[in-house]
Design a protein around this motif. Sequence first.
Motif, PDB file in Angstrom:
ATOM      1  N   THR A   1       3.568  -2.966  -9.497  1.00 29.04           N
ATOM      2  CA  THR A   1       4.475  -2.897  -8.343  1.00 29.04           C
ATOM      3  C   THR A   1       5.495  -4.032  -8.472  1.00 29.04           C
ATOM      4  O   THR A   1       5.386  -5.051  -7.785  1.00 29.04           O
ATOM      5  N   PRO A   2       6.487  -3.894  -9.349  1.00 30.08           N
ATOM      6  CA  PRO A   2       7.447  -4.983  -9.567  1.00 30.08           C
ATOM      7  C   PRO A   2       8.204  -5.388  -8.314  1.00 30.08           C
ATOM      8  O   PRO A   2       8.668  -6.535  -8.214  1.00 30.08           O
ATOM      9  N   ASP A   3       8.350  -4.466  -7.337  1.00 31.63           N
ATOM     10  CA  ASP A   3       9.108  -4.818  -6.136  1.00 31.63           C
ATOM     11  C   ASP A   3       8.441  -5.914  -5.317  1.00 31.63           C
ATOM     12  O   ASP A   3       9.068  -6.488  -4.416  1.00 31.63           O
ATOM     13  N   ARG A   4       7.180  -6.217  -5.580  1.00 35.11           N
ATOM     14  CA  ARG A   4       6.519  -7.323  -4.865  1.00 35.11           C
ATOM     15  C   ARG A   4       6.787  -8.678  -5.530  1.00 35.11           C
ATOM     16  O   ARG A   4       6.455  -9.712  -4.960  1.00 35.11           O
TER      17      ARG A   4
ATOM     18  N   TYR B   1       0.622 -13.380 -10.507  1.00 35.91           N
ATOM     19  CA  TYR B   1       1.461 -12.217 -10.799  1.00 35.91           C
ATOM     20  C   TYR B   1       0.686 -10.908 -10.895  1.00 35.91           C
ATOM     21  O   TYR B   1       1.222  -9.851 -10.550  1.00 35.91           O
ATOM     22  N   TRP B   2      -0.576 -10.913 -11.328  1.00 41.79           N
ATOM     23  CA  TRP B   2      -1.349  -9.671 -11.340  1.00 41.79           C
ATOM     24  C   TRP B   2      -1.797  -9.288  -9.928  1.00 41.79           C
ATOM     25  O   TRP B   2      -1.922  -8.112  -9.613  1.00 41.79           O
ATOM     26  N   HIS B   3      -2.057 -10.272  -9.071  1.00 39.77           N
ATOM     27  CA  HIS B   3      -2.415  -9.982  -7.681  1.00 39.77           C
ATOM     28  C   HIS B   3      -1.219  -9.356  -6.948  1.00 39.77           C
ATOM     29  O   HIS B   3      -1.362  -8.346  -6.253  1.00 39.77           O
ATOM     30  N   VAL B   4      -0.060 -10.000  -7.096  1.00 41.02           N
ATOM     31  CA  VAL B   4       1.122  -9.538  -6.384  1.00 41.02           C
ATOM     32  C   VAL B   4       1.729  -8.305  -7.057  1.00 41.02           C
ATOM     33  O   VAL B   4       2.221  -7.393  -6.387  1.00 41.02           O
ATOM     34  N   GLY B   5       1.668  -8.254  -8.394  1.00 42.03           N
ATOM     35  CA  GLY B   5       2.391  -7.234  -9.135  1.00 42.03           C
ATOM     36  C   GLY B   5       1.660  -5.940  -9.403  1.00 42.03           C
ATOM     37  O   GLY B   5       2.174  -5.093 -10.136  1.00 42.03           O
TER      38      GLY B   5
ATOM     39  N   GLN C   1      -6.079  -1.778  -3.662  1.00 46.18           N
ATOM     40  CA  GLN C   1      -6.769  -0.748  -2.879  1.00 46.18           C
ATOM     41  C   GLN C   1      -5.980  -0.397  -1.615  1.00 46.18           C
ATOM     42  O   GLN C   1      -5.193  -1.197  -1.118  1.00 46.18           O
ATOM     43  N   THR C   2      -6.230   0.795  -1.105  1.00 48.14           N
ATOM     44  CA  THR C   2      -5.602   1.186   0.151  1.00 48.14           C
ATOM     45  C   THR C   2      -6.343   0.559   1.333  1.00 48.14           C
ATOM     46  O   THR C   2      -7.533   0.244   1.248  1.00 48.14           O
ATOM     47  N   THR C   3      -5.639   0.394   2.422  1.00 43.83           N
ATOM     48  CA  THR C   3      -6.232  -0.103   3.654  1.00 43.83           C
ATOM     49  C   THR C   3      -6.925   1.063   4.374  1.00 43.83           C
ATOM     50  O   THR C   3      -6.742   2.221   4.006  1.00 43.83           O
ATOM     51  N   PRO C   4      -7.725   0.801   5.414  1.00 40.51           N
ATOM     52  CA  PRO C   4      -8.366   1.899   6.157  1.00 40.51           C
ATOM     53  C   PRO C   4      -7.381   2.938   6.701  1.00 40.51           C
ATOM     54  O   PRO C   4      -7.736   4.098   6.883  1.00 40.51           O
ATOM     55  N   SER C   5      -6.131   2.511   6.925  1.00 37.54           N
ATOM     56  CA  SER C   5      -5.127   3.451   7.448  1.00 37.54           C
ATOM     57  C   SER C   5      -4.519   4.319   6.340  1.00 37.54           C
ATOM     58  O   SER C   5      -3.744   5.230   6.620  1.00 37.54           O
ATOM     59  N   GLY C   6      -4.864   4.016   5.080  1.00 32.49           N
ATOM     60  CA  GLY C   6      -4.341   4.793   3.968  1.00 32.49           C
ATOM     61  C   GLY C   6      -3.125   4.190   3.297  1.00 32.49           C
ATOM     62  O   GLY C   6      -2.652   4.708   2.288  1.00 32.49           O
ATOM     63  N   SER C   7      -2.605   3.081   3.812  1.00 31.36           N
ATOM     64  CA  SER C   7      -1.444   2.438   3.207  1.00 31.36           C
ATOM     65  C   SER C   7      -1.912   1.356   2.227  1.00 31.36           C
ATOM     66  O   SER C   7      -3.089   1.011   2.173  1.00 31.36           O
ATOM     67  N   TYR C   8      -0.972   0.819   1.459  1.00 28.55           N
ATOM     68  CA  TYR C   8      -1.277  -0.262   0.525  1.00 28.55           C
ATOM     69  C   TYR C   8      -0.923  -1.598   1.151  1.00 28.55           C
ATOM     70  O   TYR C   8       0.032  -1.716   1.912  1.00 28.55           O
ATOM     71  N   GLY C   9      -1.686  -2.622   0.790  1.00 28.50           N
ATOM     72  CA  GLY C   9      -1.422  -3.958   1.297  1.00 28.50           C
ATOM     73  C   GLY C   9      -0.268  -4.611   0.561  1.00 28.50           C
ATOM     74  O   GLY C   9       0.462  -3.977  -0.193  1.00 28.50           O
ATOM     75  N   THR C  10      -0.131  -5.914   0.755  1.00 31.09           N
ATOM     76  CA  THR C  10       0.962  -6.649   0.114  1.00 31.09           C
ATOM     77  C   THR C  10       0.542  -7.266  -1.210  1.00 31.09           C
ATOM     78  O   THR C  10       1.360  -7.861  -1.903  1.00 31.09           O
ATOM     79  N   SER C  11      -0.734  -7.165  -1.572  1.00 31.12           N
ATOM     80  CA  SER C  11      -1.202  -7.685  -2.850  1.00 31.12           C
ATOM     81  C   SER C  11      -2.517  -7.009  -3.225  1.00 31.12           C
ATOM     82  O   SER C  11      -3.163  -6.377  -2.385  1.00 31.12           O
TER      83      SER C  11
END
Length: 340
Positions: A4-7, A104-108, A112-122
Amino acid sequence: MDPTPDRLYLNPPGLPAGWNCQQIAANPNGFAKAHPLGAGATDVPACLPNNAGWANMMSELGYAIAPSAFHPARTTGFGGFALSLEASYAHINADATDANGVQYWHVGTQGQTTPSGSYGTSNQTPDSILQIYSLKARKGLPFGFEIAGVLGYVANTTMWVGGADIHWALLEGYRTGFLGYMPDIAIGGGVRTMSGQSDFYLTTVGIDAQISKPIALADAAVLTPYIGGQRLMIYANSTDVNLAPNADALAVCGYGGVNQTTGSPICKNGTYGNADFNNLTVFQKQTFYRWRGIAGLTYRYELLYLGGQFAMDMEDPGAENSIVTGARQWTMSLEAGVFF
């Protein structure tokens, strides 16, 4: 583990307390109202690309997909053919930080998805081993040449790896006389490129050399140890990346079409409504150079072919690449197939 390079962004220096560049992207006029920019100002601060984090991640990912040079010096022979499955397990510096202190591997990577189905920030738990499973076909040619084609999948991602190799045995197959005591000697090269990602292009070229010596076991089996070295050249190119993906540039702008004279968007939402367009950027183009040593062992019994190989950096990655700060990497590879 999808990238996810945008992070991989940095806040510009000097931002007022309580603000970051992504908040500004979503509300540029609100920022300008709270913190007047002065006469003549046309843009609010935009996010900056974290080129150091991008470079470290691309260097390690490029190493992981590099041509494995997984073969002894001796070819399959004129008319010979081998079809095999290869599994490579490449170590990455999952918890390392770049020159900006960013993991960089954490952020980039996606995580895993959150319980709501979206992705977190890292990604809180990035894999420390990248697994690449490939189908490989090798074909012998006249004059000691051999070609190979490879198609592989990077586990836990949506990415694929493809490429080809060429292998030339300078000295092979002698059984009697002085040359019968000499090992087989070969040189070769290969290329691997990654697909399944729209944010970057990543290609790794490897130039290698091996020496090996087959050891006959009874009448139908051959054990072949080998050692070698490989020069890797990793090429990473970024496409356009939005460093504030959670802000809708058109909505923030109040998009009203295109100025036919300048080609710029017409924004109805105030002086700084077009600010989020400045968050569309590219990372610095990178080329990395690395050396690694190789040691392996293959076993052939009639048609059955098995192999194992270990490859590791011969020097720190930063020795020739000043922007890279991660530690040395290694790759363990296993192979099973048939040999005709």
